[in-house]
Design an enzyme around this catalytic site. Structure first.
Site, PDB file in Angstrom:
ATOM      1  N   VAL A  93      -0.952  10.486  -3.745  1.00 14.42           N
ATOM      2  CA  VAL A  93      -1.498   9.728  -2.622  1.00 14.42           C
ATOM      3  C   VAL A  93      -0.635   8.511  -2.319  1.00 14.42           C
ATOM      4  CG1 VAL A  93      -3.641   8.904  -1.591  1.00 14.42           C
ATOM      5  CG2 VAL A  93      -3.753  10.443  -3.512  1.00 14.42           C
TER       6      VAL A  93
ATOM      7  N   GLU B 130       1.639   5.875  -1.204  1.00 11.07           N
ATOM      8  CA  GLU B 130       2.321   5.205  -0.103  1.00 11.07           C
ATOM      9  C   GLU B 130       1.989   5.713   1.295  1.00 11.07           C
ATOM     10  OE1 GLU B 130       6.506   3.968  -1.871  1.00 11.07           O
ATOM     11  OE2 GLU B 130       5.581   5.653  -2.869  1.00 11.07           O
TER      12      GLU B 130
HETATM   13 MO1  MOS Z   1       7.113   2.565  -4.517  1.00 13.76          MO
HETATM   14  S1  MOS Z   1       7.848   1.323  -3.080  1.00 13.76           S
HETATM   15  O1  MOS Z   1       8.162   3.886  -4.389  1.00 13.76           O
HETATM   16  O2  MOS Z   1       7.268   1.757  -5.977  1.00 13.76           O
END
Ligand code: MOS
Length: 766
Positions: free
Chosen positions: A731, A733
């Site tokens: 899930v 990002e």
């Molecule tokens: Mo996330 S910005 O890939 O730690």
């Protein structure tokens, strides 16, 4: 070895259930210890001193007064610091290439220039205030626009092409029936996890233990060992609880290594906490972006060309590309496409991954441009997206492993009430306020990396499952416990899931929203194999009530193994182990790799297996990508320019949902970040001095409860049949992607004002 026995169907599965966090109680009691809270005897405190110029050299650094201050143990500068290894070629890389305290050169504001170590934190801070630094200052490079002639084009980001041409964009644009061409800009942004970075370094002879706030214990171990020039085996990284990372703890940054250096010099454990102010220069940021978007379409809305040219700032001392156009390559069907990324070096610290790097600012530009085109065409924005739906990955031509984007549009629109929208800007009002509805597509890659896990059943009844993965507040402890519980036929309370130690079976950095997709198959594989092994022990044992039973006839529940149609015939895992004189049986599973055969130790206790080889051998044939639809309602005060996001609907397709409560929380967080990005977040650099003007949470605005309206999260919840047997893509990002565009589009709908420069602060609406 044997085939997998399917988990007991007749008992209810806990995977998918919205159970509470298994670590929730520890957290509310304050018993979950974050790095800086871990007690150590005889600990000394380190404080970082950072440059106050953006370019030049240190003419003099006078530490004499500081060294005599009460409690001071050492002051480390470029004059006395030990040599640290550079990272070249394939060696493990910290977040920034510049090795600190190795020369008098200054490349950016906030660069580490000294470390003060003292008995107490207060003494260290006071002594740091006594260090006198004089500089020879040069004019820094700050502004991307002025440096455009020096821009250069990086080729790849993690193997993904950054400069792409498909078809003939120029020709398509020349013949276009309808087109729009606009520039969208996003500012420098900072992650600002509430737990700022911290390290405790403890040497025991040549063995180093590092408690670190990190998203990657394995990477941290490799980087710390390499930079200090010691073997990996001598370094252990521990990170049981992390209070948010959002990318700034994905790489290991130099403060972690400096803590280890300081501890070695003073011969004591050292704690180094990065202050909130220092967080703005010590562990990356999202770079400023300038994105030129050109879209053309036929009168009936079919795209004929997409051009997305991104120009970014990067550092003199490290390179980072915000891949804004990567998703543009694949989001819509279009025969003619150009994607380019240009970098301009400026005097700042190195940028890094932050909350959907690339996709977050990229979808702001692309999805705003789509809205502009929808108005030009007089086509509903949802309809325009459906017209240009990509049935296969337009960049690679591969079929999607599973894609339910049309369902996201439809379900999201339905829940939001989109059909009641009057498209005319300014047409929807509530007393004094202008109401606006906007939408955008969400997308994020479905990453999966090799990962391993170990499952152990003990004769005393304990069950421990472990993997060197992380829980940044995302719910990893909980979902992995659920998976193990189902696979072993045990209630969640009987599973102890451990993570966050570099000595545990390898798992990837908790970045790219890949932990669930990567680690879940390993946990499932290890737990299922462990169950099979123990059942096999019973079946082969004359004194077991299950002697010579067929595997398929056996079920497990609550730690007891029994015959399905004769439940009284059975025994517990613990009884089986005890009779076989086995204090423990353990299985380590390596998921998603072609490596290693099944290995078994002579005493039958330790087994290594490889899962996923047959599970997804067709893996390479598919494109793995998550999708969603974001719908925003804003309420804008026409005279004050204030924007309130009153309602939000996020319809998300990320494969199977392992826990509806923790997954929903991920999207709530993502939408909240998107709201911050749309309306508030901005780090300002002074254009003359190159110094940060914003470096605390009073000036860097993030949304608070009062800013958040109603957020409704819908999951499609259909397992991805090709990513793994679990069917989970992860899930994280995706929640932020498309949000800023949905809000900007809603603001246009409310006010008729198209704001292409984030954040959309009241002044831009007046
Ligand atoms: Mo996330 S910005 O890939 O730690």
């Amino acid at each position: 070895m044997t085939g997998v026995i399917s988990p007991p169907k007749e008992t209810e599965q806990v995977v998918g259930k919205p159970i509470n966090r298994v670590d929730g109680r520890l957290k509310v009691m304050g018993a979950a210890r974050y790095t800086a809270e871990i007690p150590q005897d005889n600990i000394a405190h380190a404080v970082l001193i950072q440059s106050t110029i953006a370019k030049g050299r240190i003419k003099d650094i006078d530490t004499s007064v500081a060294e005599k201050a009460p409690g001071v143990l050492t002051v480390i500068t470029h004059r006395n610091a030990p040599k640290l290894n550079q990272t070249e070629g394939n060696s493990p890389k910290p977040g920034e290439n510049l090795v600190p305290l190795q020369s008098d050169k200054v490349f950016y504001d906030g660069q580490h220039i000294a470390v003060v170590v003292a008995e107490t934190l207060e003494q260290a801070k006071y002594a740091a205030s006594l260090v006198r630094v004089t500089y020879e200052e040069e004019k820094p490079t700050v502004n991307i626009e002025q440096e455009l002639p020096k821009a250069y084009q990086p080729e790849q980001l993690f193997g993904e092409e950054l400069q792409v041409q498909r078809g003939d964009v120029a020709k398509a644009l020349a013949q276009a029936e309808v087109k729009i061409s606009q520039t969208y800009t996003t500012p420098i942004e900072h992650h600002n996890p509430i737990e700022s970075s911290a390290t405790i370094a403890v040497w025991n002879g040549n063995q180093l233990t590092v408690y670190d706030a990190t998203q990657g214990v394995i990477r941290a171990r490799n980087v710390v060992a390499h930079t200090l020039g010691i073997p990996n085996e001598n370094v252990r990284i521990i990170s049981h609880f992390v209070g948010g990372g959002f990318g700034c703890k994905g790489y290991t940054w130099w403060h972690t290594i400096l803590a280890a250096v300081a501890a070695r010099i003073v011969g004591r454990p050292v704690k180094l906490m990065v202050t909130r102010q220092q967080m703005f220069t010590s562990c990356g940021h999202r770079p400023r972006t300038i994105q030129q978007l050109t879209l053309s379409a036929t009168r009936d809305g079919k795209f004929t060309a997409i051009r997305h040219i991104t120009t970014l700032q990067t550092a003199e001392v490290g390179e980072y590309v915000e891949g804004c156009g990567l998703m543009t390559r694949i989001l819509y069907a279009c025969p003619n496409l150009e994607v380019a990324h240009n970098l301009v070096r400026v005097n700042t610290g190195t940028a890094t991954f932050m909350r959907a790097p690339g996709e977050a600012p990229g979808t702001f530009a692309l999805e705003s441009a789509l809205d502009e085109l929808a108005y030009e065409l007089g086509i509903d924005p949802v309809e325009l997206r459906i017209i240009n739906h990509a049935d296969v990955n337009p960049h690679t031509g591969k079929p999607w492993s599973s894609k339910h984007l049309k369902e996201c549009y439809q379900k999201g629109a339905e829940r939001f009430g989109w059909s009641r929208r009057n498209p005319t800007p300014g047409s929807m009002r509530d007393s004094d306020y202008l109401i606006g509805w906007g939408m955008a597509t969400a997308t994020f890659p479905g990453y999966r990396s090799p990962a391993s896990a170990k499952a152990q059943l003990f004769a005393d009844g304990r069950t421990i499952v472990s993997s060197a993965t992380h829980d940044l507040g995302t719910g990893t402890y909980t979902i992995m416990t659920q998976i193990a519980a189902d696979a072993l036929g045990l209630p969640v309370e009987r599973i102890e899931f451990k993570l966050g130690e570099s000595s545990m079976p390898k798992a990837p950095v908790a970045g790219g929203s890949q932990s669930a997709a990567s680690v879940a198959p390993a946990v499932q594989g290890a737990a299922e194999e462990l169950r099979n092994r123990v059942i096999r022990l019973a079946i082969d044992d004359e004194s077991s009530p299950l002697y010579r039973a067929a595997q398929e006839a056996i079920s497990t529940e609550n730690g007891r193994v029994f015959l399905k149609n004769e439940p009284s015939r059975g025994e517990t895992y613990a009884e089986i182990l005890q009779r076989n004189n086995l204090p423990v049986v353990e299985v380590e599973a390596i998921a998603n790799t072609a490596a290693s055969e099944t290995q078994q130790s002579s005493d039958n206790k330790v087994v290594r297996i490889c899962v996923g080889k047959n599970e997804n051998s067709d893996w390479q044939q598919y494109a793995f990508q998550s999708f969603g639809a974001q719908f925003a309602e804003v309420r804008v005060h026409p005279r004050l320019g204030q924007v309130h996001v009153t309602r939000f609907v996020s319809a998300i397709d990320v494969g199977r949902i392992l826990n509806h409560k923790t997954a929903r929380s991920q999207i709530l967080g993502g939408v909240t970040f998107g709201l911050g990005m749309a309306l508030m977040e901005e780090t300002v650099l002074d254009q003359q001095s190159g110094r940060l003007v914003v470096r605390n949470l009073a000036d860097y605005h993030v949304p608070v409860h009062a800013d958040i309206g109603d957020i409704d999260v819908l999951f499609i919840d259909k397992p991805d049949p090709h990513i793994s047997k679990m069917g989970v893509r992860g899930v994280g990002e995706i929640g932020i992607t498309g949000v800023a565009a949905a809000i900007a589009n809603a603001i246009y709908h409310a006010t008729g004002k198209r704001i292409r420069d984030l954040p959309i602060t009241p002044d831009k609406l007046l």
